[in-house]
Enzyme design. Structure first.
Site, PDB file in Angstrom:
ATOM      1  N   CYS A 164       0.843  -1.195   0.000  1.00  0.00           N
ATOM      2  CA  CYS A 164       0.000   0.000   0.000  1.00  0.00           C
ATOM      3  C   CYS A 164       0.881   1.249   0.000  1.00  0.00           C
ATOM      4  CB  CYS A 164      -0.921   0.010   1.219  1.00  0.00           C
ATOM      5  SG  CYS A 164      -2.093   1.400   1.210  1.00  0.00           S
ATOM      6  N   ASP A 170       0.415   3.720   1.729  1.00  0.00           N
ATOM      7  CA  ASP A 170       0.326   4.288   3.080  1.00  0.00           C
ATOM      8  C   ASP A 170       1.715   4.599   3.652  1.00  0.00           C
ATOM      9  OD1 ASP A 170       0.065   4.401   6.053  1.00  0.00           O
ATOM     10  OD2 ASP A 170      -2.032   3.933   5.613  1.00  0.00           O
ATOM     11  N   ARG A 202       2.750   4.736   6.503  1.00  0.00           N
ATOM     12  CA  ARG A 202       3.139   4.007   7.720  1.00  0.00           C
ATOM     13  C   ARG A 202       3.636   2.601   7.435  1.00  0.00           C
ATOM     14  NH1 ARG A 202      -2.638   4.764  10.274  1.00  0.00           N
ATOM     15  NH2 ARG A 202      -3.069   4.220   8.101  1.00  0.00           N
ATOM     16  N   HIS A 224      -2.363  -4.012   4.931  1.00  0.00           N
ATOM     17  CA  HIS A 224      -2.176  -3.609   6.335  1.00  0.00           C
ATOM     18  C   HIS A 224      -3.517  -3.288   6.963  1.00  0.00           C
ATOM     19  CE1 HIS A 224      -2.674   0.846   5.793  1.00  0.00           C
ATOM     20  NE2 HIS A 224      -2.461   0.488   4.546  1.00  0.00           N
ATOM     21  N   CYS A 238      -6.275   0.094   6.824  1.00  0.00           N
ATOM     22  CA  CYS A 238      -5.948   0.676   5.508  1.00  0.00           C
ATOM     23  C   CYS A 238      -7.043   1.671   5.127  1.00  0.00           C
ATOM     24  CB  CYS A 238      -5.856  -0.437   4.470  1.00  0.00           C
ATOM     25  SG  CYS A 238      -5.471   0.168   2.809  1.00  0.00           S
TER      26      CYS A 238
END
Ligand code: CO
Length: 215
Positions: free
Chosen positions: A42, A44, A46, A98, A101
């Protein structure tokens, strides 16, 4: 100091650190790459692929998009996959989702978000495929977590169904495909699926290759 300048300063410090540990690091890494893994994760912020796996530059070939989707008409993802599998000859392809998400979270709302609706539509499809299982989970967070896992399982299947992977399985007996989920709450990766080369697929997705065939 403007925030972006911090990044450029950190880069200078990183170069110095690397040179202190291994003076030939940049000279060596500029020559070639031979990664063993393709990571499809992803976007993302993080979930930094190298950091959570403790890998060094040169070890991971990386593709990231919103909600780590493997869409069979996505030329970007397919080009990365083909290059990684056929040219770099990676041994493992990892799809890593994750928990929490944002892409998955938005897909299960009725919000109109513009263009990204079209991308997140694929997650709505995952929900529909598994509606019975998901609807039976009373707790909202547990249902969200399970959808994140089911989304990874679907993307793993999508990978195995590509002609690129099927052709490589026939020629090279590689790559192995993995489905993982990263837990933002603990930092741990969880293995949820592994498909070894040659595993039978749903018959409708199976390709037969001539010698001259490419993807
Ligand atoms: Co995400």
């Amino acid at each position: 100091m403007e925030s972006y300048k911090k990044l450029l300063l950190a880069n200078k410090a990183w170069v110095q650190d690397r040179m202190n540990v291994q003076p030939s690091f940049f000279e060596e890494s500029s020559k070639t790459q031979k990664p063993e893994f393709l990571w499809i994760g992803c976007s993302d912020s993080r979930v930094p692929a190298e950091e959570v796996t403790g890998t060094e530059p040169g070890e991971l070939f990386v593709h990231r998009n919103i909600a780590n989707l493997v869409i069979h008409t996505d030329l970007n993802m397919l080009s990365v996959l083909q290059y990684a599998v056929e040219v770099l000859k990676v041994r493992h392809v990892i799809v890593c989702g994750h928990y929490n998400c944002g892409g998955v979270a938005n897909a299960i709302t009725h919000k109109h978000l513009g263009l990204i609706n079209k991308w997140l539509r694929h997650i709505k499809d995952v929900y529909r495929f598994h509606d019975r299982e998901l609807s039976a989970i009373p707790d909202g967070q547990a249902r969200f977590d399970r959808l994140v896992e089911l989304n990874v399982l679907e993307q793993v299947q999508n990978l195995a169904q590509t002609s690129i992977v099927q052709h490589a399985w026939q020629l090279e007996h590689a790559p192995t495909i993995h489905g993982w989920v990263y837990d933002l709450r603990s930092g741990y990766l969880k293995e949820i699926a592994m498909i070894k080369p040659g595993t039978p697929l749903d018959d409708i997705y199976r390709f037969e290759f001539d010698e001259a065939d490419h993807s």
